[in-house]
Design an enzyme around this catalytic site. Structure first.
Site: not given
Ligand code: PBG
Length: 325
Positions: A120, A122, A130, A195, A205, A217, A248, A274, A313
């Site tokens: 990605c 970002c 992204c 996603k 982030r 996003r 996700k 997260s 995690y």
């Molecule tokens: C990158 C990405 C993100 C996450 C995984 N890959 C952040 C987003 O899309 O803003 C999030 C992972 C997490 O919150 O644990 N694009």
């Protein structure tokens, strides 16, 4: 009316009985542990927004990866924090970029550990989106080319699997073609297919220094008010060559995982993100629930919904819990 002949509690009477009849299991084999690598050396610094997680550099990450492997976890997922960001996100495909160096270091010392790389832009763009910006908007097709370049550069360093998380249209096909043309026909693709634009990425982030500097996003990640689109997204990614599809976040999206399981025959991954991680951490810290039990119940719910693979995690801790059971 009597109680009836069927008594469900018979099969719950003892631990041995419960063990015999349960039909869902989790092993370390199902887990993927995310790792954050930063430019520099000798770094192992705690990530403020994500208790128990660290930023590593390409030298220190090897030791951590070795520990992950010793717990029986088959794979790590790498995220990079570059030294410098720019409009294009060029740090993403640099030959000596932070993820590239980390992949080389890990594969050299631990060739058997599966290394998956998040693809990605970002973390690499100065604006935090992204993809590349054109007239205030993320330019889909231009971004796909840059993602493909990034994927090939990861494969060059030995990455076993590429995980595009950008949500651009057509990126899986463009990445598959680029990998094949470069000779990486065996490099697999785990697509973040469904996603959603989610509040639960908040702690990540901070950890990845990737919050967008303007807007959000929602023009590329999915609207959580929609389920049908998830199926269409997964279908497209499989058609374009995704080996594994991902949903996700995980916990709020168990229905989507379940649809994926029912509709498709490819392995389904779920990303326990997260925010989901920190909710359990904080609730346990506040004494509201038992940490280990909450972790396992959460992971089992994701497995029960139909996920084959869980990116979490909690992977290291869960592997330890599983081992002592
Ligand atoms: C990158 C990405 C993100 C996450 C995984 N890959 C952040 C987003 O899309 O803003 C999030 C992972 C997490 O919150 O644990 N694009």
């Amino acid at each position: 009316m009597g109680i009836g002949r069927k008594r469900m509690r018979r099969l719950r009477t003892t631990e041995a009985m419960r063990r015999l009849v349960r039909d869902i299991s989790i092993s370390a084999d199902d887990l993927v542990y995310p790792l954050f690598v930063k430019a520099g050396s000798g770094i192992k610094s705690p990530i403020k927004s994500m208790d128990g997680c660290f930023h590593f550099s390409d030298d220190t990450v090897v030791e951590e990866a070795a520990e992950v492997m010793s717990l029986g976890i088959p794979a790590v997922l790498l995220f990079g924090l570059p030294g410098q960001k720019d409009q294009q996100g060029s740090g993403a495909w640099m030959d000596d970029g932070v993820v590239q160096q980390a992949v080389r270091a890990i594969k050299k010392q631990l060739p058997e550990l599966l290394v998956i790389t998040d693809v990605c832009l970002c973390e690499y763009t100065s604006h935090g989106h992204c993809g590349v910006i054109n007239s205030g908007k993320v330019d889909n097709d231009k971004t796909c080319q840059l993602l493909a370049k990034t994927a090939v550069s990861h494969a060059h360093c030995g990455a076993d699997m590429i995980a595009p998380s950008d949500m651009m249209d057509g990126r899986v096909g463009v990445i598959r073609d680029a990998l094949d043309e470069a000779g990486f026909v065996d490099t697999a693709i785990m697509a973040y297919s469904a996603k959603y634009a989610s509040a639960f990425y908040g702690p990540f982030r901070d950890a990845a220094e990737s919050a967008p500097s303007f807007g959000d996003r929602k023009s590329y990640q999915m609207d959580f008010r929609s389920a049908g689109q998830a199926v269409a997204q997964m279908n497209l990614d499989i058609e374009q060559g995704a080996d594994i599809i991902m949903v996700k976040p995980a916990v709020g999206y168990l229905d989507v995982i379940s649809r994926a399981r029912q509709r498709f025959d490819v392995p389904v991954a779920a990303y326990n993100v997260s925010g989901e991680y920190m909710m359990i951490n904080d609730a346990a810290k506040a004494g509201h629930l038992d940490r280990e039990q909450a972790i396992m119940e959460t992971l089992f719910s994701i497995k029960r919904a139909g996920a084959d693979i869980i990116v979490t995690y909690f992977a290291k801790e869960a592997a330890e819990i599983i081992r002592k059971q």
